[in-house]
Motif scaffolding. Structure first.
Motif, mmCIF file in Angstrom:
data_model
loop_
_atom_site.group_PDB
_atom_site.id
_atom_site.type_symbol
_atom_site.label_atom_id
_atom_site.label_comp_id
_atom_site.label_asym_id
_atom_site.label_seq_id
_atom_site.Cartn_x
_atom_site.Cartn_y
_atom_site.Cartn_z
ATOM 1 N N ALA A 1 120.558 82.919 172.850
ATOM 2 C CA ALA A 1 121.439 81.911 173.438
ATOM 3 C C ALA A 1 120.847 80.519 173.271
ATOM 4 C CB ALA A 1 121.667 82.221 174.922
ATOM 5 N N ALA A 2 119.519 80.403 173.441
ATOM 6 C CA ALA A 2 118.861 79.109 173.247
ATOM 7 C C ALA A 2 119.004 78.646 171.804
ATOM 8 C CB ALA A 2 117.391 79.210 173.634
ATOM 9 N N LEU A 3 118.882 79.595 170.871
ATOM 10 C CA LEU A 3 119.038 79.253 169.457
ATOM 11 C C LEU A 3 120.460 78.775 169.173
ATOM 12 C CD1 LEU A 3 117.272 79.241 166.936
ATOM 13 C CD2 LEU A 3 118.127 81.513 166.396
ATOM 14 N N GLN A 4 121.442 79.384 169.832
ATOM 15 C CA GLN A 4 122.828 78.944 169.672
ATOM 16 C C GLN A 4 123.023 77.525 170.192
ATOM 17 O OE1 GLN A 4 124.815 82.124 171.741
ATOM 18 N NE2 GLN A 4 125.349 83.202 169.845
ATOM 19 N N GLU A 5 122.412 77.219 171.346
ATOM 20 C CA GLU A 5 122.515 75.862 171.887
ATOM 21 C C GLU A 5 121.849 74.855 170.950
ATOM 22 O OE1 GLU A 5 124.236 74.798 174.540
ATOM 23 O OE2 GLU A 5 124.954 76.869 174.611
ATOM 24 N N LEU A 6 120.735 75.275 170.367
ATOM 25 C CA LEU A 6 120.044 74.400 169.410
ATOM 26 C C LEU A 6 120.947 74.125 168.208
ATOM 27 C CD1 LEU A 6 117.138 73.151 169.186
ATOM 28 C CD2 LEU A 6 116.581 75.066 167.697
ATOM 29 N N ALA A 7 121.631 75.163 167.732
ATOM 30 C CA ALA A 7 122.481 75.020 166.549
ATOM 31 C C ALA A 7 123.711 74.159 166.822
ATOM 32 C CB ALA A 7 122.898 76.397 166.045
ATOM 33 N N LYS A 8 124.227 74.207 168.044
ATOM 34 C CA LYS A 8 125.445 73.465 168.374
ATOM 35 C C LYS A 8 125.288 71.968 168.137
ATOM 36 C CE LYS A 8 127.439 76.546 171.887
ATOM 37 N NZ LYS A 8 127.756 76.685 173.334
ATOM 38 N N ARG A 9 124.089 71.468 168.333
ATOM 39 C CA ARG A 9 123.867 70.024 168.205
ATOM 40 C C ARG A 9 123.626 69.587 166.757
ATOM 41 N NH1 ARG A 9 123.115 67.325 173.037
ATOM 42 N NH2 ARG A 9 122.715 68.634 174.876
ATOM 43 N N LYS A 10 123.614 70.536 165.817
ATOM 44 C CA LYS A 10 123.382 70.230 164.399
ATOM 45 C C LYS A 10 122.063 69.449 164.215
ATOM 46 C CE LYS A 10 127.298 72.085 163.235
ATOM 47 N NZ LYS A 10 128.413 71.341 162.668
ATOM 48 N N PRO A 11 120.930 70.076 164.552
ATOM 49 C CA PRO A 11 119.643 69.372 164.424
ATOM 50 C C PRO A 11 119.307 69.083 162.967
ATOM 51 C CG PRO A 11 119.280 71.703 164.832
ATOM 52 C CD PRO A 11 120.761 71.476 164.979
ATOM 53 N N ALA A 12 118.432 68.111 162.775
ATOM 54 C CA ALA A 12 118.011 67.733 161.421
ATOM 55 C C ALA A 12 116.578 67.246 161.459
ATOM 56 C CB ALA A 12 118.920 66.640 160.865
ATOM 57 N N PHE A 13 115.883 67.466 160.331
ATOM 58 C CA PHE A 13 114.510 66.996 160.157
ATOM 59 C C PHE A 13 114.436 66.257 158.822
ATOM 60 C CE2 PHE A 13 114.511 70.861 162.621
ATOM 61 C CZ PHE A 13 113.692 70.562 163.708
ATOM 62 N N SER A 14 113.717 65.155 158.803
ATOM 63 C CA SER A 14 113.625 64.408 157.550
ATOM 64 C C SER A 14 112.254 63.763 157.400
ATOM 65 C CB SER A 14 114.714 63.332 157.481
ATOM 66 O OG SER A 14 114.536 62.369 158.505
ATOM 67 N N ASN B 1 118.580 65.324 167.213
ATOM 68 C CA ASN B 1 119.514 66.211 167.916
ATOM 69 C C ASN B 1 118.896 67.565 168.292
ATOM 70 O OD1 ASN B 1 121.494 64.212 167.463
ATOM 71 N ND2 ASN B 1 122.030 65.133 165.487
ATOM 72 N N LEU B 2 117.702 67.529 168.850
ATOM 73 C CA LEU B 2 117.044 68.759 169.299
ATOM 74 C C LEU B 2 117.376 68.993 170.767
ATOM 75 C CD1 LEU B 2 113.529 68.289 167.669
ATOM 76 C CD2 LEU B 2 115.523 69.434 166.725
ATOM 77 N N MET C 1 112.652 63.934 151.979
ATOM 78 C CA MET C 1 113.254 65.245 152.221
ATOM 79 C C MET C 1 114.086 65.197 153.501
ATOM 80 S SD MET C 1 111.360 68.880 153.043
ATOM 81 C CE MET C 1 110.875 68.295 154.684
ATOM 82 N N ARG C 2 115.173 65.934 153.508
ATOM 83 C CA ARG C 2 115.978 66.069 154.726
ATOM 84 C C ARG C 2 116.541 67.488 154.779
ATOM 85 N NH1 ARG C 2 118.783 63.348 158.696
ATOM 86 N NH2 ARG C 2 120.806 64.229 159.273
ATOM 87 N N ILE C 3 116.387 68.132 155.930
ATOM 88 C CA ILE C 3 116.944 69.463 156.168
ATOM 89 C C ILE C 3 117.787 69.384 157.437
ATOM 90 C CG2 ILE C 3 116.442 71.883 156.623
ATOM 91 C CD1 ILE C 3 113.800 71.538 155.201
ATOM 92 N N ALA C 4 119.023 69.863 157.355
ATOM 93 C CA ALA C 4 119.927 69.775 158.504
ATOM 94 C C ALA C 4 120.689 71.084 158.662
ATOM 95 C CB ALA C 4 120.895 68.613 158.323
ATOM 96 N N TYR C 5 120.999 71.420 159.908
ATOM 97 C CA TYR C 5 121.862 72.570 160.175
ATOM 98 C C TYR C 5 123.307 72.100 160.081
ATOM 99 C CZ TYR C 5 124.260 76.354 162.539
ATOM 100 O OH TYR C 5 125.116 77.373 162.831
ATOM 101 N N VAL C 6 124.102 72.788 159.267
ATOM 102 C CA VAL C 6 125.491 72.376 159.070
ATOM 103 C C VAL C 6 126.478 73.462 159.469
ATOM 104 C CG1 VAL C 6 124.940 70.724 157.258
ATOM 105 C CG2 VAL C 6 125.400 73.108 156.644
ATOM 106 N N GLY C 7 126.015 74.683 159.710
ATOM 107 C CA GLY C 7 126.907 75.780 160.061
ATOM 108 C C GLY C 7 127.137 76.710 158.888
#
Length: 530
Positions: A375-388, A291-292, A405-411
């Motif tokens: 603004a780009a960072l906000q768009e990136l965050a909206k999709r809840k990206p994750a890395f594993s 979700n990048l 390992m898994r790291i995800a943006y959750v808000g």
């Protein structure tokens, strides 16, 4: 000539006339297709200009000028094309094109000067044979001949095994399939300085539909290398080496409504560092990014690149002013920033002044400091990206290691207040992370020994710092630290292995199910074997 012979000759004349007219008509279609293909190459970071096209009855000749960027500098190569569109290729293709490069004379001279002559023995460094199908599909066959030569300056022996590659493009110009085979590459200066690449095979399938929209392609690739070896040594450092046997890798990239997803698998039968000082068998690793936002990534990557490029021109000049900075003279912030970056790039010896400069860079020149970047960072965050990272495993001499390992943006958690503009978009509390790792107890002891032995040698008095005593005290302290980590439940022991499960959710860290401060992770860093 009798009547029958006259009819036969007449029929042949008609057939040849039809073939000639048809060939010339086909030649016009081929020329237009040739020019269209050249124009489309700009999508791939390559500019091709048709500077000459001479069409004949049964074929044509053409010259094109291809320009691409290498190390930040434009490089131009002239290409000569021999095109056949007459009766001969008609049964298997609408046309066939044989392409040979015409390299700039100065580049050829530089290349030949390195080897003291032409290593290809008069042959072109590569040729391309292209078949253009009646439906518009294109197949390229690329060949680079093998050679053996010696670099004049340092006597490095170079053996290039040659390259064979095929690139197939469908008639709609939307899908590409490629296969490449490299027979090997050896560069040997001495036993301690050499690079060897064994047989390499590469296959890929790519979807070009997203190229115009995102500047990226979706698809997959697979690569196999039977052996890779690199050894390096200079007068001031010990020999270093890495050897990889039976490497396999594959990657899949796809897009979903403007979001990029990438999955990569890597594996090798054996990885050896510095001979057999450290060996890992049956090494595996799977990496995923999910979700990048593609447009946001482009904005952020351009920002990072422009920040570096802005300093490139000043860095060398600023480094010369390091002495002035260390003597306490005041420099403007731009000079301070350039000095810090130049010193870091040059691996310059650290100093209090440079440390202060680096701190000033971190404080005064944030990476994300424009509305567009935020603004780009906000768009990136909206999709809840994750890395594993999953299935990270390998067999060390002490036993098997496993990690995930898994790291995800959750808000943001309820009530969280941002400390900076960047934190208003993404802060540590906005992330969720899970880590699992299992290591043999003997490997943990060895990894800790590397750190503890230096500490022991520094703390013991001179009359106590014998090698035997350092080893004895180190062993005792390593065991003590392991017991402390077990007692604090940072690690759990089972069947001779030590395991860790760390979870970070809602701004709270748990280690093996127990609440813990974030600082607890610092004590576990020496245990990372990767």
């Amino acid at each position: 000539m009798n009547n029958t012979a006259t009819k036969v000759v007449g029929a042949l004349v008609v057939i040849l006339a039809v073939l000639g007219v048809g060939s010339y008509w086909a030649g016009g279609w081929i020329e237009q297709a040739f020019r269209d293909a050249a124009a489309k190459t700009t999508q791939y970071g390559l500019t091709v200009n048709v500077i000459d096209y001479q069409r004949g009855l049964l074929g044509a000749t053409a010259r094109t000028e291809a320009t691409f960027t290498y190390n930040g500098e434009p490089v131009t190569v002239l290409l000569n094309h021999d095109i056949q569109h007459g009766p001969l290729p008609a049964l298997t293709a609408a046309a066939r094109v044989h392409t040979v490069p015409e390299l700039p004379e100065d580049r050829v001279a530089q290349f030949n000067d390195i080897f003291g002559g032409d290593p290809f023995g008069g042959k072109p460094p590569f040729t391309v044979d292209t078949a253009i199908g009646w439906g518009g599909g294109i197949n390229h066959h690329i060949v680079s001949p093998k050679f053996e030569a010696t670099i004049r300056e340092d006597k490095t022996r170079v053996v290039w095994g040659g390259l064979n590659a095929d690139v197939e493009i469908n008639s709609a110009q939307t899908h590409v399939r490629t296969r490449a085979n490299v027979a090997g590459l050896d560069m040997v200066k001495s036993e301690d300085n050499q690079l060897k690449l064994g047989h390499l095979e590469l296959e890929g399938e790519f979807d070009l539909n997203e190229l115009e929209s995102y500047g990226l392609v979706g698809g997959k690739w697979e690569m196999e290398v039977d052996k890779f070896l690199m050894r390096a040594k200079d007068d001031e450092s010990p020999a270093r080496a890495i050897e990889v046997q039976a490497f396999k890798g594959d990657m899949r990239t796809d897009f979903a409504d403007g979001a990029l997803n990438v999955t990569t698998h890597l594996g090798a039968d054996k990885i050896a560092l510095d001979g057999d000082r450290e060996t890992i068998g049956d090494a595996k690793l799977t990496f995923q990014s999910e979700n990048l936002d593609v447009k946001a990534l482009e904005v952020l990557s351009q920002a990072a690149q422009s920040q570096e490029e802005d300093l490139d021109g000043e860095a060398l000049d600023a480094l010369s002013q390091q002495a002035a900075q260390e003597s306490g003279q005041k420099l403007d912030p731009k000079q301070v920033e350039a000095i810090a970056r130049a010193a870091s790039a040059a691996n310059a010896e650290s100093s209090p002044a440079l440390a202060a400069a680096a701190a000033e860079v971190d404080e005064d020149t944030p990476f994300l400091n424009t509305p567009e970047q935020l603004a780009a960072l906000q768009e990136l965050a909206k999709r809840k990206p994750a890395f594993s990272i999953s299935d990270a495993s390998g067999r060390w001499p002490e036993g098997e290691v496993k990690a995930a390992m898994r790291i995800a943006y959750v808000g943001k958690p309820d009530g969280a207040k941002p400390a900076t503009p960047v934190d208003s978009v993404i802060g540590l509390a906005d992330l969720a992370a899970d880590v699992r790792m299992t290591l043999p107890r003997a490997l943990v002891a060895r990894l800790l020994t590397v750190q503890v032995s230096d500490e022991v040698a520094d703390t013991l008095e001179d009359d106590e710092a014998s090698e035997e005593n350092v080893q004895k005290v180190t062993k005792e302290q390593v065991e003590q630290r392991i017991q402390e980590m077990l007692g604090e439940k940072l690690l759990v022991e089972k069947d001779g292995a030590l395991s860790l499960e760390a979870n970070y959710h809602n701004d709270q860290l748990r280690l093996n199910g127990n609440k813990a401060p974030l600082e607890s992770l610092l004590g576990l860093l020496p245990l990372l074997p990767f």
